[in-house]
Structures are given as C-alpha cells and as structure tokens.
Design a protein around this motif. Structure first.
Motif, PDB file in Angstrom:
ATOM      1  N   ARG A  83       0.806  -1.208   0.000  1.00 50.81           N
ATOM      2  CA  ARG A  83       0.000   0.000   0.000  1.00 50.81           C
ATOM      3  C   ARG A  83       0.845   1.267   0.000  1.00 50.81           C
ATOM      4  NH1 ARG A  83      -4.868  -1.355   4.352  1.00 50.81           N
ATOM      5  NH2 ARG A  83      -5.818  -3.054   3.145  1.00 50.81           N
ATOM      6  N   ARG A  84       1.979   1.240   0.694  1.00 54.70           N
ATOM      7  CA  ARG A  84       2.814   2.442   0.745  1.00 54.70           C
ATOM      8  C   ARG A  84       3.360   2.784  -0.634  1.00 54.70           C
ATOM      9  NH1 ARG A  84       7.635   3.666   5.149  1.00 54.70           N
ATOM     10  NH2 ARG A  84       7.907   5.872   4.587  1.00 54.70           N
ATOM     11  N   HIS A  85       3.730   1.765  -1.394  1.00 51.62           N
ATOM     12  CA  HIS A  85       4.227   1.993  -2.757  1.00 51.62           C
ATOM     13  C   HIS A  85       3.141   2.625  -3.624  1.00 51.62           C
ATOM     14  CE1 HIS A  85       6.220   1.095  -6.624  1.00 51.62           C
ATOM     15  NE2 HIS A  85       5.021   0.717  -7.030  1.00 51.62           N
ATOM     16  N   TYR A  86       1.943   2.046  -3.600  1.00 53.65           N
ATOM     17  CA  TYR A  86       0.862   2.552  -4.442  1.00 53.65           C
ATOM     18  C   TYR A  86       0.352   3.910  -3.953  1.00 53.65           C
ATOM     19  CZ  TYR A  86       0.943  -2.144  -6.364  1.00 53.65           C
ATOM     20  OH  TYR A  86       1.348  -3.297  -6.967  1.00 53.65           O
ATOM     21  N   GLY A  87       0.368   4.118  -2.646  1.00 53.13           N
ATOM     22  CA  GLY A  87      -0.035   5.415  -2.109  1.00 53.13           C
ATOM     23  C   GLY A  87       0.923   6.521  -2.518  1.00 53.13           C
ATOM     24  N   THR A  88       2.230   6.216  -2.469  1.00 57.72           N
ATOM     25  CA  THR A  88       3.231   7.205  -2.900  1.00 57.72           C
ATOM     26  C   THR A  88       3.083   7.496  -4.387  1.00 57.72           C
ATOM     27  OG1 THR A  88       4.776   6.386  -1.215  1.00 57.72           O
ATOM     28  CG2 THR A  88       5.702   7.726  -2.995  1.00 57.72           C
ATOM     29  N   ALA A  89       2.863   6.456  -5.171  1.00 57.99           N
ATOM     30  CA  ALA A  89       2.678   6.635  -6.616  1.00 57.99           C
ATOM     31  C   ALA A  89       1.454   7.495  -6.908  1.00 57.99           C
ATOM     32  CB  ALA A  89       2.540   5.275  -7.296  1.00 57.99           C
ATOM     33  N   ALA A  90       0.368   7.260  -6.174  1.00 61.67           N
ATOM     34  CA  ALA A  90      -0.850   8.047  -6.381  1.00 61.67           C
ATOM     35  C   ALA A  90      -0.629   9.509  -6.016  1.00 61.67           C
ATOM     36  CB  ALA A  90      -1.994   7.466  -5.549  1.00 61.67           C
ATOM     37  N   GLY A  91       0.103   9.755  -4.916  1.00 64.38           N
ATOM     38  CA  GLY A  91       0.404  11.134  -4.517  1.00 64.38           C
ATOM     39  C   GLY A  91       1.214  11.861  -5.574  1.00 64.38           C
ATOM     40  N   ILE A  92       2.202  11.157  -6.156  1.00 65.64           N
ATOM     41  CA  ILE A  92       3.014  11.745  -7.230  1.00 65.64           C
ATOM     42  C   ILE A  92       2.124  12.071  -8.426  1.00 65.64           C
ATOM     43  CG2 ILE A  92       4.827  11.248  -8.930  1.00 65.64           C
ATOM     44  CD1 ILE A  92       6.165   9.505  -6.738  1.00 65.64           C
ATOM     45  N   GLY A  93       1.260  11.122  -8.797  1.00 66.32           N
ATOM     46  CA  GLY A  93       0.378  11.330  -9.946  1.00 66.32           C
ATOM     47  C   GLY A  93      -0.556  12.507  -9.756  1.00 66.32           C
ATOM     48  N   LEU A  94      -1.138  12.640  -8.578  1.00 68.50           N
ATOM     49  CA  LEU A  94      -2.076  13.730  -8.309  1.00 68.50           C
ATOM     50  C   LEU A  94      -1.380  15.084  -8.371  1.00 68.50           C
ATOM     51  CD1 LEU A  94      -4.990  14.475  -7.493  1.00 68.50           C
ATOM     52  CD2 LEU A  94      -4.237  14.347  -5.109  1.00 68.50           C
ATOM     53  N   ALA A  95      -0.235  15.199  -7.700  1.00 66.11           N
ATOM     54  CA  ALA A  95       0.481  16.478  -7.631  1.00 66.11           C
ATOM     55  C   ALA A  95       0.996  16.913  -9.000  1.00 66.11           C
ATOM     56  CB  ALA A  95       1.631  16.373  -6.633  1.00 66.11           C
TER      57      ALA A  95
END
Length: 265
Positions: free
Chosen positions: A140-152
């Motif tokens: 989850r931490r990997h996918y959460g970090t990826a999602a944060g990068i994508g959103l920003a």
C-alpha cells in the motif's frame, strides 16, 4: 482570433511541424517537449494563451500515446503501478486546467525554477541514481506514494505543463526507486492521462484549434515513436543524460520568464 489552418502562413505551419517532431522525441525520452511546442504555438498570429494550451495538449496526447504504446511493447512497464497513478493524475490535471484559466502561471514559476535546480543538482551529484531499480516501498505504501506523485504532477501539468514528464521521472526514481528506463516508461502512461484530463476541460470551452492540433499531433506521433525506441535501446544512462540537458533548458526558460515578468512588474 485563429480558428484553424486557413489563416496561417506556410512558414508557421512548418515551424509547428518541426516543433511537434522535436517535442515528441523529447517527451518520449524524458518529458519537457512543451519547451518547444508551446512557444511555437504562441507565435501563431491571433492565438490566445488558452487556445495555445488546449492545442498543445491535443498535440501532446498523440505523442504520449504513441510513446506509451512503444514503451509497453518493448519495456513492459508495471501497469499495476502505472494505471492507478494515471487515473489519479487525470483528475489532478483536470483540476489544474480549471484553475489555469483564472490564475496566472507566474505565481508558481519561481517555485518551479527552484525545484528544477534542486532536481538537476541532485541528479548530477548522484551519478548512480536511477541506474538500477531498487524499490523503496512495497504494498500500500508503494501505491499510495505513486498516487500522490500522480495527483500532484497531474495538477501541475493541467495548470502550467512544461517539464511534466521530467518531474514524473525524477519523482519515480527518487521516491519509488525505479531506474530511469522503467520510470520513463511509466511516465508516458501517466503523462498521456494528464494530457487527456486537461483536454477534457478545454474541449467543452471551444478553446481547441482542431486543424493545428491534428498537424501537431501527427508530428508528435512520429517524434514520440522515434524517441521511445531510442530510449529503450540506449537505456537508463542515455535517458539520464538527456534528462539533465532538458531540465537545464527548463531552468533557463522558466528563469528567463520570471526575470522578464519581474522587470515588467
């Protein structure tokens, strides 16, 4: 105000074609093709900034789609990370585009210049960064970090644009631990979504110049195909070198914009 190709001189159309080819190649390797493409569009007599932004996104989506498919077929990027990241980035890009029509990009440019300088220094001083994939997180931490990068970064692409691919690559290398080739392959999928998100906002507003956009898109496709094949063949070292060149150019371009705007202000 420009409505299509009928009022544009041949020399200007040729300039758009050349800019589209070069921008497609740069975007496929490291991102940052907007450095060439957007200024070329702004040279068209009578075009408005919003029309230029919208048409730039249409041209770019042809190139990023072509390079994303090419990367997928040759580098086989991890879609479990790339697709959710792209979905979040699309939403962020739509929001950024909605804000772009009412907020001057000059508000953010000084911050972006500082961020780019930090990225360039970090990459230059750490020659081994991005050579090998060493994932920093799992689950989850990997996918959460990826999602944060994508959103920003999706929001940034809708709002301003130039350098989106470069920001995506360095963020995935730094915060997720991918090598430059793997990061670049995923960045194309995400960048395709950010272009689509911005277009989803611009299209209903009638800002898109279809004739110019199709010419630009075809040129971008050719450049994107060539660039993606070259990046896969040459590998992470080649991408890292081009990345530093493009980021340096971005620093000069945006730094000059800030300087000019401060003088006028």
């Amino acid at each position: 105000m420009v409505s299509g190709l009928e009022e544009i001189q041949l020399a200007t159309i040729l300039l758009v074609v050349v800019a589209g080819l070069a921008a497609g190649w740069i975007d496929a390797v490291v991102g940052g093709g907007g450095l060439l493409q957007l200024p070329a569009l702004l040279l068209i007599p009578g075009i408005t900034p919003v029309q230029a932004l919208a048409t730039n996104k249409m041209g770019s989506i042809f190139g990023t789609t072509t390079s994303a498919i090419t990367y997928y077929r040759r580098a086989h990027p991890d879609l479990k990370t790339a697709l959710p990241m792209a979905a979040v980035a699309l939403v962020g890009s739509f929001g950024g585009a909605a804000l772009a029509v009412s907020l001057p990009s000059s508000v953010f440019k000084p911050i972006i210049v500082i961020a780019l300088i930090a990225v360039a220094v970090f990459t230059a001083l750490r020659p081994t960064v991005g050579e090998l994939t060493k994932l920093r997180h799992t689950g989850r931490r990997h996918y959460g970090t990826a999602a944060g990068i994508g959103l920003a970064i999706g929001f940034y692409d809708g709002l301003i644009g130039p350098g989106t691919g470069s920001f995506l690559i360095i963020a995935m290398v730094t915060f997720l631990g991918y090598n430059f080739l793997a990061a670049s392959a995923k960045a194309k999928i995400v960048n395709m979504a950010t272009n689509l998100g911005a277009l989803a906002f611009f299209l209903p507003n009638g800002a898109l110049l279809w004739g110019i956009g199709l010419v630009l898109g075809f040129s971008n496709m050719i450049g994107g195909y060539i660039g993606a094949r070259m990046a896969v063949k040459q590998g992470s070292r080649f991408i890292r070198i081009v990345f530093l060149v493009v980021v340096s150019a971005l620093i000069c371009k945006l730094g000059y914009d800030v300087w000019v705007e401060n003088i006028r202000g």
